[in-house]
Enzyme design. Structure first.
Site, PDB file in Angstrom:
ATOM      1  N   SER A 131       0.859  -1.182   0.000  1.00  0.00           N
ATOM      2  CA  SER A 131       0.000   0.000   0.000  1.00  0.00           C
ATOM      3  C   SER A 131       0.893   1.228   0.000  1.00  0.00           C
ATOM      4  O   SER A 131       2.069   1.143   0.380  1.00  0.00           O
ATOM      5  CB  SER A 131      -0.878   0.003   1.265  1.00  0.00           C
ATOM      6  OG  SER A 131      -1.518   1.251   1.453  1.00  0.00           O
ATOM      7  N   TYR A 144      -1.647  -1.057  10.428  1.00  0.00           N
ATOM      8  CA  TYR A 144      -1.685  -1.273   8.981  1.00  0.00           C
ATOM      9  C   TYR A 144      -0.411  -0.752   8.321  1.00  0.00           C
ATOM     10  O   TYR A 144       0.218  -1.450   7.514  1.00  0.00           O
ATOM     11  CB  TYR A 144      -2.910  -0.565   8.404  1.00  0.00           C
ATOM     12  CG  TYR A 144      -3.126  -0.773   6.927  1.00  0.00           C
ATOM     13  CD1 TYR A 144      -3.632  -1.975   6.447  1.00  0.00           C
ATOM     14  CD2 TYR A 144      -2.848   0.237   6.001  1.00  0.00           C
ATOM     15  CE1 TYR A 144      -3.846  -2.171   5.083  1.00  0.00           C
ATOM     16  CE2 TYR A 144      -3.055   0.049   4.642  1.00  0.00           C
ATOM     17  CZ  TYR A 144      -3.561  -1.154   4.188  1.00  0.00           C
ATOM     18  OH  TYR A 144      -3.774  -1.347   2.846  1.00  0.00           O
TER      19      TYR A 144
END
Length: 252
Positions: A131, A144
């Protein structure tokens, strides 16, 4: 025709990857923790319901792949969850561990059991979904971000370790992707920051030079390229598909 495994391929980016590889004429095998999601996939795709963090289940999956296909050409290690959106002092250790486990350990286990199959063929491509959170810090997304940075380090190591066997490893870093998962992130982030969903959306979009979110098919197109011979000497790379993120959250 390549033999391609996509983890967490029942929906979202994973499903788009499977559709992309299938459209290019490749065989696809899709896993997902949700048997319901797998039931909705096109006829002809092989599917297995498995938790990406369950080593026994993952090991059995790769044994089945070896028996059925005789090998594996492309692994798309795509399993991941968003994890909690909260200040660091409000994050429970259990929630931290779950997020890191799915995003990092899920990738590790897939690569662990794919490597012997690819080594036997002296060829293969591992495509890891990270990401832009693996390139920038994001407030209120500590688990995350930490996991997505970590999979980049794992991929760099895989590229070095497996390269002598003809196996490539690369990371795709999606930016903000249109769809239900991102909508959940927007809503949670808005609540955490005392903002509206539209304000958070605008912040993400304005942080890219192209001023927009990407679509799952954009990520899929890059995965198909990285899995192909057209990228035969592309390895150890972190490739953002994000409309050029300059500032991921300018409104913070």
């Amino acid at each position: 025709m390549s033999r391609v495994l996509i983890t967490a391929g029942g929906s979202g980016i994973g499903r788009a990857m499977a559709e992309g590889f299938a459209a290019a004429g490749h065989q696809v095998w899709v896993t997902d923790v949700s048997a319901v999601a797998l039931a909705d996939l096109p006829e002809g795709w092989r599917t297995t319901a498995v938790d990406a963090t369950d080593e026994a289940g993952v090991k059995a999956l790769f044994a089945e792949i070896a028996d059925t296909w005789g090998g594996l050409d492309v692994l798309c290690a795509n399993a991941g969850i968003a994890g909690p959106t909260a200040r660091i002092e409000d994050i429970a250790l259990e929630d931290w561990r779950k997020c890191v486990s799915v995003n990092l350990e899920g990738c590790f286990l897939a690569a662990k059991y794919a490597a012997p199959l690819m080594k036997a063929a002296k060829a293969g491509s591992i495509v890891v979904t990270s990401s832009t959170a693996g390139q920038y810090g994001y407030p209120n997304r500590a688990p995350y971000c930490s996991a997505k940075w970590a999979v980049i380090g794992l991929m760099k190591t895989l590229a070095m370790e497996l390269g002598p066997f003809g196996i490539r490893a690369n990371v795709i870093c999606p930016g903000a992707v249109e769809g239900p998962r991102m909508e959940g992130v927007l809503e949670r982030e808005a609540a955490a920051k005392g903002m509206t969903r539209d304000e958070v959306y605008a912040g993400y979009a304005s942080g890219t030079s192209m001023g927009r979110f990407v679509e799952a098919r954009d990520i899929a197109n890059m995965a198909v390229l990285l899995g192909s011979d057209a990228a035969r000497l592309v390895s150890g790379q972190v490739i953002a598909v994000d409309g050029h993120t300059e500032n991921p959250d300018p409104k913070v």
